[in-house]
Design a protein around this motif. Structure first.
Motif, short mmCIF file in Angstrom:
data_model
loop_
_atom_site.label_atom_id
_atom_site.label_comp_id
_atom_site.label_asym_id
_atom_site.label_seq_id
_atom_site.Cartn_x
_atom_site.Cartn_y
_atom_site.Cartn_z
N PHE A 32 -20.36 38.86 9.01
CA PHE A 32 -21.65 39.19 9.63
C PHE A 32 -21.63 40.59 10.23
O PHE A 32 -22.59 41.00 10.86
CB PHE A 32 -22.00 38.16 10.70
N VAL A 54 -21.38 29.65 10.80
CA VAL A 54 -22.71 30.28 10.84
C VAL A 54 -23.20 30.45 12.27
O VAL A 54 -24.09 31.25 12.52
CB VAL A 54 -23.80 29.52 10.03
N THR A 107 -32.04 21.28 16.14
CA THR A 107 -31.03 22.33 16.24
C THR A 107 -31.25 23.24 15.05
O THR A 107 -31.21 22.79 13.91
CB THR A 107 -29.62 21.73 16.18
N LEU A 113 -20.42 15.46 15.42
CA LEU A 113 -20.22 15.44 13.97
C LEU A 113 -19.19 16.45 13.50
O LEU A 113 -18.46 16.21 12.56
CB LEU A 113 -21.55 15.75 13.26
N PRO A 133 -36.81 35.89 16.29
CA PRO A 133 -36.39 36.87 15.28
C PRO A 133 -36.59 38.28 15.81
O PRO A 133 -37.38 38.49 16.73
CB PRO A 133 -37.34 36.60 14.12
N PHE A 193 -30.55 26.80 8.96
CA PHE A 193 -30.14 25.40 8.97
C PHE A 193 -30.96 24.66 10.02
O PHE A 193 -31.52 25.28 10.93
CB PHE A 193 -28.63 25.26 9.23
N GLU A 203 -29.82 20.34 1.42
CA GLU A 203 -28.99 20.03 2.58
C GLU A 203 -27.59 20.61 2.39
O GLU A 203 -27.20 20.96 1.28
CB GLU A 203 -28.94 18.51 2.79
N LEU A 204 -26.85 20.66 3.48
CA LEU A 204 -25.52 21.26 3.44
C LEU A 204 -24.66 20.67 2.32
O LEU A 204 -23.94 21.37 1.63
CB LEU A 204 -24.85 21.07 4.81
N LEU A 255 -23.23 15.28 9.04
CA LEU A 255 -23.12 16.74 8.99
C LEU A 255 -23.70 17.26 7.68
O LEU A 255 -24.43 18.26 7.63
CB LEU A 255 -21.64 17.12 9.11
N THR A 256 -23.37 16.56 6.58
CA THR A 256 -23.81 17.02 5.26
C THR A 256 -25.32 16.90 5.07
O THR A 256 -25.87 17.48 4.14
CB THR A 256 -23.10 16.24 4.14
N HIS A 260 -24.13 27.68 -2.25
CA HIS A 260 -23.20 28.10 -1.20
C HIS A 260 -22.32 29.28 -1.63
O HIS A 260 -21.84 30.05 -0.80
CB HIS A 260 -22.32 26.94 -0.75
N LYS A 278 -35.07 31.93 11.79
CA LYS A 278 -35.68 32.48 12.99
C LYS A 278 -37.20 32.52 12.96
O LYS A 278 -37.83 32.52 14.00
CB LYS A 278 -35.16 33.92 13.22
N MET A 328 -23.43 32.60 -0.21
CA MET A 328 -23.25 32.96 1.20
C MET A 328 -22.03 33.87 1.36
O MET A 328 -21.02 33.66 0.72
CB MET A 328 -23.01 31.70 2.04
N ARG A 355 -31.17 20.65 12.05
CA ARG A 355 -30.74 19.26 12.24
C ARG A 355 -31.73 18.53 13.15
O ARG A 355 -32.26 19.12 14.09
CB ARG A 355 -29.35 19.20 12.89
N PHE A 356 -31.95 17.28 12.85
CA PHE A 356 -32.84 16.46 13.66
C PHE A 356 -32.06 15.36 14.36
O PHE A 356 -31.27 14.67 13.71
CB PHE A 356 -33.92 15.79 12.78
N ALA A 404 -23.44 33.96 13.47
CA ALA A 404 -24.33 34.95 12.84
C ALA A 404 -25.15 35.67 13.91
O ALA A 404 -25.67 35.02 14.83
CB ALA A 404 -25.25 34.26 11.84
N GLY A 455 -30.88 27.33 13.25
CA GLY A 455 -30.25 28.64 13.29
C GLY A 455 -30.27 29.29 11.93
O GLY A 455 -30.69 28.71 10.92
N ASP A 456 -29.79 30.51 11.93
CA ASP A 456 -29.70 31.33 10.72
C ASP A 456 -28.34 31.10 10.07
O ASP A 456 -27.35 30.88 10.77
CB ASP A 456 -29.85 32.79 11.17
N ILE A 457 -28.27 31.13 8.74
CA ILE A 457 -26.97 30.90 8.10
C ILE A 457 -26.23 32.20 7.80
O ILE A 457 -25.22 32.20 7.09
CB ILE A 457 -27.07 30.03 6.82
N GLY A 458 -26.71 33.29 8.37
CA GLY A 458 -25.93 34.53 8.28
C GLY A 458 -26.11 35.27 6.97
O GLY A 458 -26.88 34.86 6.09
N TRP A 472 -30.23 23.11 4.92
CA TRP A 472 -29.45 24.33 4.75
C TRP A 472 -30.11 25.18 3.67
O TRP A 472 -30.39 24.65 2.61
CB TRP A 472 -28.03 23.94 4.32
N TRP A 473 -30.34 26.39 3.93
CA TRP A 473 -30.87 27.37 2.98
C TRP A 473 -32.35 27.73 3.12
O TRP A 473 -32.73 28.83 2.71
CB TRP A 473 -30.64 26.97 1.49
N ASN A 526 -28.31 34.51 15.46
CA ASN A 526 -28.29 33.32 16.31
C ASN A 526 -28.06 33.63 17.78
O ASN A 526 -27.95 32.73 18.60
CB ASN A 526 -27.24 32.33 15.80
#
Lengths: 688, 688
Positions: A82, A657, B250, A15, A668, B267, B168-169, B198-199, A429, B210, A432, B269-270, A660, B252-255, B203-204, A663
């Protein structure tokens, strides 16, 4: 395997690779959105870019510098958002240390200009900032020739790193309140530098916390028991070999701030530290070996530097306003959010919400206005420098000082608020770090406080206005810019229909408001002293000064527009005219009461001003992408996942990201606190 | 030896020990300043504190909780402002984990109220925030009984930690744009959760990065090829034993963000992740084993929760406004900056600058106004909850929804700006983390974006106003609060002299403005649909909604003042009356054009309003210290070197910076880059 690779599964990787991106029919490609927006422009963005940059050569030089920096790993900003504080400090230090060779490699005729642009592009003040920006200039400006010869080469070779230690824990704005003492001991021909109280602790100097070995210390000079006021002394504070504080010096970092964390702002206390007589910078005043004090020939000779620094702040205001609005407009052009549009089947671009336009386009216009204002201030400064050096003519100083004070305040306030307003048009966003607003705002914010607190600076402008008003009443002719003090029309000529776009009529409104506010404040002031006036009617005088500054900005925008007329194409000129009018009318709309209060405009005109603003917004809309392109800000400078030139917002966010620090591990920090509890869990939802 | 001890020399230590502090004659002791200020108060701060807290018992409980927390090391905030992100995360996690035993140790009748106050005092959202604040409540509110029984005990024992994954993103505000799918596979009686683009990446969500092992995932439900819109699914995302992401997830942290960095926003993803049928929360709608979709009996049944969350935001607005203004007023009371005053020989207190008062006292008054408004909203909410549960009467929902939407927007905007305005009255020191403003602002800022973007929420209020206006024209009687829609007087009764302090006349002005703006917006709207109206005249409708909210806040303040009348002493009542009038008049002054435009007030009235404001400021001035004391905010909560109750600003700053991580070593990070150059330096200034 890198952290990034670990976290991106194959499905996702497909993607985020643009070439294979899976896009639902109803989802737009943000890159296509932005490309289409550019193609809609009514004018040539490159023409306007060259105009703003001061010609195609300057624009091209800027692009070459960006290329050089982006291909040099040391200047990379990857992962910067970061960084922990020590990482940010070292990253920035490395960039500054790499500057000399990077500048040399460019092999340009004007290396100083190249270095200035590079620092602008780095866009992060670091531990060496005050060494370059204050320590060296102070020695140059306030040292005598021998002192300059002694210090400057050492400074350039970084054999010493200096800072400028003025502000104290209990004393900032009011300079004469400084408590640090420098007492001359003629028996040893030395000064004793001392911090007599807790509140006299030097506090805030950048680079003092950990970086500096030396400081210009502003201390109250005593000779033979007499207080001669605050003077500068070069004092070594750390050992050159191992960086330990010298005896009698207590030094440290003041810790994290809202921003500016690549800089080690510090504190410094002296316990009877002795320095030789020649530690005092003696370019202006001197102390003889026997303790005789020789005052400077011309008082306040250093005002010029302050004016220069303030004009720099106005220039920066334009730059950071451009930065914020570039990011926000680009993201608002590609971000979609709404019911699907019937025609396209897609959600609406956020820029097409009236509120986004009413927020962003006036900021866009104001960035142009500030650009023109900073041009004007620099010209004014260099003209003053010329006549003051060549003819010892300091007569322009009062106006220059008053204007630069007020504009520094006005422009930095507006810019700080604009950065935040831009962020708020970007939804979640925008919050961020990767968006770029947070650090921009945090680093920009001190501009409203340092180099003179904005409200105090407004009072400087107000004092000048009061004086000039009193002179005008006595029959003197005020300088051109404040010609309005002679009086203005009492009714606006702005009227229904097309004449709302009369930039001179709009300018008249600003002049009238400034005239009214100065007049009214002067009336309540009566024959009070300026000191009393500024204290007793402070709020009213600050308002008057702001009204004056709003006028000066509009004045410069109109003049610059007139001057530009013969130099650009008709299409570009038309766009500029819309911006001039939008800036003027929105400034009125935002403070409409100021124009209604004495009947200068009436309710119908107010309504019509708002209607004209909406027409202007609609006309500017197709040019939005091209207008921010014309600022010529590079992706390297912007450093924003939301504001990059290609519009590829979501892929960039997702990729970035992955860097970060959290990650690097699946768990954690402190996971050991959670694991014993979590391990007990068993889940079998299917049995529910 | 601790870092602190290393950095503080004996000379300095003498200064920072209060008992031996060496103070110059001309330097005041800030502790004495603040004590003197308290003694000047015209009213009893404790009486007002009890009133605000809801009685002496509540105030005393609050103090006991503070005592318990300050004597428990795990809750210590020492050094917090210098924490790196992982330290802040762990510090906050430990506090949250310590809550249950700390609450139990208090042994109070209402442990939930104690826990709520403790979280308020911790004043830092952490990795468990969404588990407590969204995951558990969503299961409680949207799960069926069996699901609640299954999940809640596990949640309480922390056998699972959950988050709420909605945004979502590419999709935030517009909920119906969410792309994540949950497709029912009747052959296996499972849902397939998938992120098709992707979108569509979640997200958030807080705690997702973590901390969490589970998530309530909001996904578009498909059964038998039909899209049923967005529904909630409980999905396990991490392994309970080792915390690794489960196959297909998938995560992770968004920083780093501008603030909120103790929270690991993430974030997710499935890739075709299968969950059992009962993963769907089925309290309202259901999917049968064969894939039959059973819709909820009452649509929008969950609005109540949103209203409650928004009323919480209004309450928080009051709290954070109180926090910022407490810090700023206390520091402005002890900070001195000016020429020495002739009478005292000391510099003037900064609070005595008119500008400080004009900035801070209206914020002080607004904090009271918001306090009353949040009281009102909570009462409104509980009343609705009662009648909706007992009588299935949902008729109050439209008004409740409209009011809570607009007030959430209005109060969070005002508070965000107030925090920054307070900081700016504190000079450079306001920018240090130790001041407390930076983190307060950074953590507060998202309030204007989350739980509904403020502008979008204003449009919700505006829709309601449009509808009610149309009904009123048709002859219906509008609800009490918007009784103004029937029309108001066209001229303000505010007149010269003492009647400027007529809170009802001031309230009339707010009603008139709201009426005018709703009327005018409705007129241009004509018979457009509400959707079209909000799009085409968005800016005008947002202004109308804000005017309505300003009215509602003033309305509640006036009502609360009236209700308080019989319950407090005359001296306290007089102070409250000043605050009501100051709030009302400053709100008019700040937007004077709104009242001038149609001649509701004239220029003379505008002038008189400003004059009255200055009189009020002068009268409130002696009570400033006592008024912020009445908020009853503890030093523990404030966590500000500038705002502590004893006023001992400079000693506290000096002591606390010793903990800054950079002060652990004499050298800066990266010193090896500088040392080779610095070592070459030799200095002998005396030879100059």
């Amino acid at each position: 395997m890198s952290a990034q690779a670990r976290n991106v599964d194959a499905h996702t990787r497909a993607l985020v690779e643009p070439s294979t991106a899976v896009i639902l029919a109803s989802t737009s490609d943000p890159r296509e959105d932005l490309a289409r927006e550019r193609s809609k422009a009514s004018f040539d963005a490159r023409e306007l870019e060259n105009l703003l940059a001061g010609g195609p050569k300057s624009a091209s030089l800027r692009r070459r510098i960006v290329d050089a920096m982006t291909s040099n790993e040391v200047f990379s900003k990857r992962g910067k958002y970061f960084d922990e504080r020590d990482e940010l400090y070292v990253r920035t230090l490395k960039m500054y240390l790499a500057l000399p060779s990077a500048v040399a490699a460019m092999n340009e005729k004007e290396p100083i200009a190249v270095a200035r642009i590079m620092r602008e592009l780095i866009d992060e003040p670091g531990g060496l900032d005050l060494h370059l920006g204050m320590f060296i200039p102070t020695i140059q400006g306030q040292g005598d020739e021998e002192q300059r010869k002694y210090w400057i080469p050492k400074c350039v070779k970084l054999e010493c790193i200096g800072t400028y230690a003025q502000t104290e824990l209990g004393h900032g704005t009011y300079l004469r309140g400084l408590e640090t003492t420098a007492t001359y001991d003629e028996s040893k021909e030395e000064f004793v530098i001392h911090s007599p109280t807790l509140t006299s602790t030097k506090w805030w100097p950048g680079g003092l916390g950990k970086t500096s070995t030396h400081a210009v210390v502003m201390a109250r000079l005593f000779t033979k028991g007499v207080d001669h006021g605050v003077h500068p002394f070069v004092v070594q504070i750390r050992n050159n070999q191992n960086h330990e504080p010298l005896p009698g010096c207590t030094i440290g970092d003041i810790g994290n701030k809202m921003g500016y964390n690549a800089v080690d702002n510090g504190f410094l206390r002296f316990d009877h530290v002795r320095v030789p007589r020649r530690a005092m910078l003696m370019g202006h005043s001197r102390v003889e070996t026997d303790g005789t004090y020789v005052p400077p020939p011309v008082a306040k000779v250093s005002y010029g530097t302050m004016v220069f620094i303030r004009s720099d702040i106005v220039m920066n205001a334009a730059l950071f306003m451009k930065k914020a609005v570039t990011i926000a407009i680009r993201y608002n052009l590609v971000r979609r959010q709404s019911n699907a549009d019937k025609a396209t089947g897609m959600e609406r671009q956020v820029i097409d919400y009236q509120h986004s336009q009413r927020t962003l386009f006036p900021i866009l216009a104001m960035a142009f206005a500030f650009h023109c204002t900073s041009d004007y201030m620099r010209r004014m400064y260099f003209e003053f420098q010329k006549v003051s050096r060549e003819k010892q003519d300091f007569s322009a100083l009062p106006e220059l000082h008053a204007t630069s004070s007020g504009l520094k305040a006005y422009c930095s306030w507006m810019t700080k608020d604009a950065i935040e307003a831009c962020r708020l048009t970007c939804g979640g966003h925008g919050y961020m770090n990767l968006a770029g607003f947070g650090t921009t705002l945090a680093s920009y914010a001190p501009n409203v406080t340092y180099e003179g607190d904005n409200n105090v600076l407004c009072l400087q402008t107000a004092r000048y206005l009061l004086k000039m008003y009193r002179n005008t009443i006595k029959g003197e002719t005020p300088p051109d810019v404040i010609g309005y003090l002679k009086g203005t029309s009492s009714r606006s000529s702005l009227a229904l229909g097309s004449t709302m776009r009369d930039e001179n009529a709009i300018l008249d409104a600003y002049a009238h408001r400034a005239w009214r506010m100065v007049t009214e404040a002067s009336k309540v002031t009566g024959d009070m002293s300026p000191d009393d006036a500024m204290r007793v009617h402070m709020v009213q005088w600050i308002r008057a000064a702001k009204a004056h500054c709003a006028f000066v900005v509009m004045y410069n925008f109109v003049i610059a527009y007139e001057e530009t007329r013969p130099r650009v194409s008709a299409t570009t000129l038309l766009v500029l005219h819309r911006l001039v009018c939008l800036h003027g009318l929105c400034g009125m709309d935002d403070t409409m009461g100021d124009f209604l209060e004495d009947g200068y405009i009436d309710g119908d005109q107010a309504t019509e001003i708002r209607a004209e603003i909406f027409r202007l917004l609609a006309e500017i809309r197709p040019d939005a992408a091209a207008l921010v392109d014309s600022f010529g800000l590079s992706d390297y400078f912007l450093n924003s996942a939301l504001g990059a030139k290609d519009g590829d917002v979501y892929r960039r966010l997702y990729e970035q990201v992955q860097d970060a620090p959290f990650n690097k591990r699946h768990t954690p920090p402190g996971y050991e606190l959670l694991q014993p509890k979590l391990r007990r869990g068993t889940f079998g939802v299917s049995r529910l």
